[in-house]
Write a protein that holds these residues in place. Structure first.
Motif, PDB file in Angstrom:
ATOM      1  N   SER A  35     -14.150  -6.325  17.951  1.00  0.00           N
ATOM      2  CA  SER A  35     -15.308  -6.337  18.848  1.00  0.00           C
ATOM      3  C   SER A  35     -16.595  -6.788  18.151  1.00  0.00           C
ATOM      4  O   SER A  35     -17.594  -7.039  18.818  1.00  0.00           O
ATOM      5  N   ALA A  36     -16.561  -6.888  16.836  1.00  0.00           N
ATOM      6  CA  ALA A  36     -17.755  -7.298  16.090  1.00  0.00           C
ATOM      7  C   ALA A  36     -18.096  -8.763  16.368  1.00  0.00           C
ATOM      8  O   ALA A  36     -17.198  -9.592  16.526  1.00  0.00           O
ATOM      9  N   LYS A  37     -19.379  -9.067  16.428  1.00  0.00           N
ATOM     10  CA  LYS A  37     -19.804 -10.452  16.638  1.00  0.00           C
ATOM     11  C   LYS A  37     -19.450 -11.318  15.437  1.00  0.00           C
ATOM     12  O   LYS A  37     -19.132 -12.489  15.573  1.00  0.00           O
ATOM     13  N   GLU A  38     -19.542 -10.723  14.252  1.00  0.00           N
ATOM     14  CA  GLU A  38     -19.178 -11.412  13.010  1.00  0.00           C
ATOM     15  C   GLU A  38     -18.084 -10.606  12.329  1.00  0.00           C
ATOM     16  O   GLU A  38     -17.970  -9.406  12.556  1.00  0.00           O
ATOM     17  N   THR A  39     -17.316 -11.252  11.481  1.00  0.00           N
ATOM     18  CA  THR A  39     -16.268 -10.547  10.756  1.00  0.00           C
ATOM     19  C   THR A  39     -16.889  -9.452   9.904  1.00  0.00           C
ATOM     20  O   THR A  39     -17.778  -9.724   9.095  1.00  0.00           O
TER      21      THR A  39
ATOM     22  N   GLU B  18      -7.110   1.578  17.056  1.00  0.00           N
ATOM     23  CA  GLU B  18      -8.543   1.658  17.354  1.00  0.00           C
ATOM     24  C   GLU B  18      -9.361   0.938  16.291  1.00  0.00           C
ATOM     25  O   GLU B  18     -10.359   0.279  16.607  1.00  0.00           O
ATOM     26  N   LEU B  19      -8.955   1.049  15.046  1.00  0.00           N
ATOM     27  CA  LEU B  19      -9.652   0.368  13.951  1.00  0.00           C
ATOM     28  C   LEU B  19      -9.603  -1.144  14.142  1.00  0.00           C
ATOM     29  O   LEU B  19     -10.635  -1.827  14.038  1.00  0.00           O
ATOM     30  N   ILE B  20      -8.434  -1.674  14.470  1.00  0.00           N
ATOM     31  CA  ILE B  20      -8.288  -3.113  14.678  1.00  0.00           C
ATOM     32  C   ILE B  20      -9.113  -3.560  15.883  1.00  0.00           C
ATOM     33  O   ILE B  20      -9.828  -4.566  15.828  1.00  0.00           O
TER      34      ILE B  20
ATOM     35  N   SER C  37       0.816  -1.216   0.000  1.00  0.00           N
ATOM     36  CA  SER C  37       0.000   0.000   0.000  1.00  0.00           C
ATOM     37  C   SER C  37       0.851   1.267   0.000  1.00  0.00           C
ATOM     38  O   SER C  37       0.313   2.373  -0.038  1.00  0.00           O
ATOM     39  N   LYS C  38       2.157   1.082   0.095  1.00  0.00           N
ATOM     40  CA  LYS C  38       3.108   2.202   0.127  1.00  0.00           C
ATOM     41  C   LYS C  38       2.796   3.167   1.269  1.00  0.00           C
ATOM     42  O   LYS C  38       2.812   4.382   1.112  1.00  0.00           O
ATOM     43  N   LEU C  39       2.505   2.575   2.427  1.00  0.00           N
ATOM     44  CA  LEU C  39       2.227   3.359   3.621  1.00  0.00           C
ATOM     45  C   LEU C  39       3.495   3.485   4.456  1.00  0.00           C
ATOM     46  O   LEU C  39       4.382   2.636   4.361  1.00  0.00           O
ATOM     47  N   PRO C  40       3.583   4.513   5.278  1.00  0.00           N
ATOM     48  CA  PRO C  40       4.744   4.611   6.162  1.00  0.00           C
ATOM     49  C   PRO C  40       4.700   3.483   7.201  1.00  0.00           C
ATOM     50  O   PRO C  40       3.629   3.080   7.645  1.00  0.00           O
ATOM     51  N   PHE C  41       5.872   2.992   7.568  1.00  0.00           N
ATOM     52  CA  PHE C  41       5.939   1.908   8.550  1.00  0.00           C
ATOM     53  C   PHE C  41       5.286   2.295   9.868  1.00  0.00           C
ATOM     54  O   PHE C  41       4.734   1.450  10.561  1.00  0.00           O
ATOM     55  N   ARG C  42       5.303   3.563  10.198  1.00  0.00           N
ATOM     56  CA  ARG C  42       4.737   4.020  11.473  1.00  0.00           C
ATOM     57  C   ARG C  42       3.221   3.865  11.543  1.00  0.00           C
ATOM     58  O   ARG C  42       2.637   4.019  12.607  1.00  0.00           O
ATOM     59  N   ILE C  43       2.583   3.557  10.436  1.00  0.00           N
ATOM     60  CA  ILE C  43       1.126   3.379  10.454  1.00  0.00           C
ATOM     61  C   ILE C  43       0.725   2.330  11.490  1.00  0.00           C
ATOM     62  O   ILE C  43      -0.303   2.441  12.129  1.00  0.00           O
ATOM     63  N   VAL C  44       1.579   1.319  11.672  1.00  0.00           N
ATOM     64  CA  VAL C  44       1.240   0.247  12.615  1.00  0.00           C
ATOM     65  C   VAL C  44       1.315   0.721  14.069  1.00  0.00           C
ATOM     66  O   VAL C  44       0.826   0.040  14.962  1.00  0.00           O
ATOM     67  N   GLU C  45       1.909   1.895  14.304  1.00  0.00           N
ATOM     68  CA  GLU C  45       1.969   2.462  15.650  1.00  0.00           C
ATOM     69  C   GLU C  45       0.908   3.544  15.876  1.00  0.00           C
ATOM     70  O   GLU C  45       0.748   4.035  16.985  1.00  0.00           O
ATOM     71  N   HIS C  46       0.198   3.885  14.825  1.00  0.00           N
ATOM     72  CA  HIS C  46      -0.764   4.983  14.897  1.00  0.00           C
ATOM     73  C   HIS C  46      -1.970   4.583  15.746  1.00  0.00           C
ATOM     74  O   HIS C  46      -2.540   3.500  15.596  1.00  0.00           O
ATOM     75  N   ARG C  47      -2.372   5.482  16.626  1.00  0.00           N
ATOM     76  CA  ARG C  47      -3.503   5.245  17.532  1.00  0.00           C
ATOM     77  C   ARG C  47      -4.769   4.884  16.768  1.00  0.00           C
ATOM     78  O   ARG C  47      -5.511   3.970  17.153  1.00  0.00           O
ATOM     79  N   ASP C  48      -5.043   5.588  15.673  1.00  0.00           N
ATOM     80  CA  ASP C  48      -6.268   5.317  14.911  1.00  0.00           C
ATOM     81  C   ASP C  48      -6.243   3.933  14.275  1.00  0.00           C
ATOM     82  O   ASP C  48      -7.278   3.266  14.169  1.00  0.00           O
ATOM     83  N   PHE C  49      -5.076   3.474  13.853  1.00  0.00           N
ATOM     84  CA  PHE C  49      -4.946   2.121  13.298  1.00  0.00           C
ATOM     85  C   PHE C  49      -5.259   1.100  14.381  1.00  0.00           C
ATOM     86  O   PHE C  49      -6.007   0.149  14.154  1.00  0.00           O
TER      87      PHE C  49
END
Length: 70
Positions: free
Chosen positions: A40-44, A33-35, A19-31
């Motif tokens: 938390s979903a009952k289904e995928t 929170e998204l995961i 995706s050509k994203l910066p490596f720091r994306i995996v440390e981002h708070r919003d990322f």
């Protein structure tokens, strides 16, 4: 399929690099929170299309502009 830390990291690496994203994306708070939210979903959760996300962004921008101009 059971969770495997090495596969998880491989999949993160693949996502970031293809995706050509910066490596720091995996440390981002919003990322994080998204995961957490998806876990938390009952289904995928289904992935929305790019078109859906684009429409949602446009709608959000227009609503915000409308509120600012009131």
């Amino acid at each position: 399929m059971s969770f495997d830390k090495d596969i998880w990291e491989q999949k993160l690496l693949q996502f970031v690099t293809t995706s050509k994203l910066p490596f720091r994306i995996v440390e981002h708070r919003d990322f994080h929170e998204l995961i957490r939210f998806a876990r938390s979903a009952k289904e995928t959760p289904q992935f929305p299309s790019a078109k859906t996300i684009r429409r949602r962004l446009r709608s959000t921008v227009l609503e915000t502009e409308g509120r600012l101009l009131e």
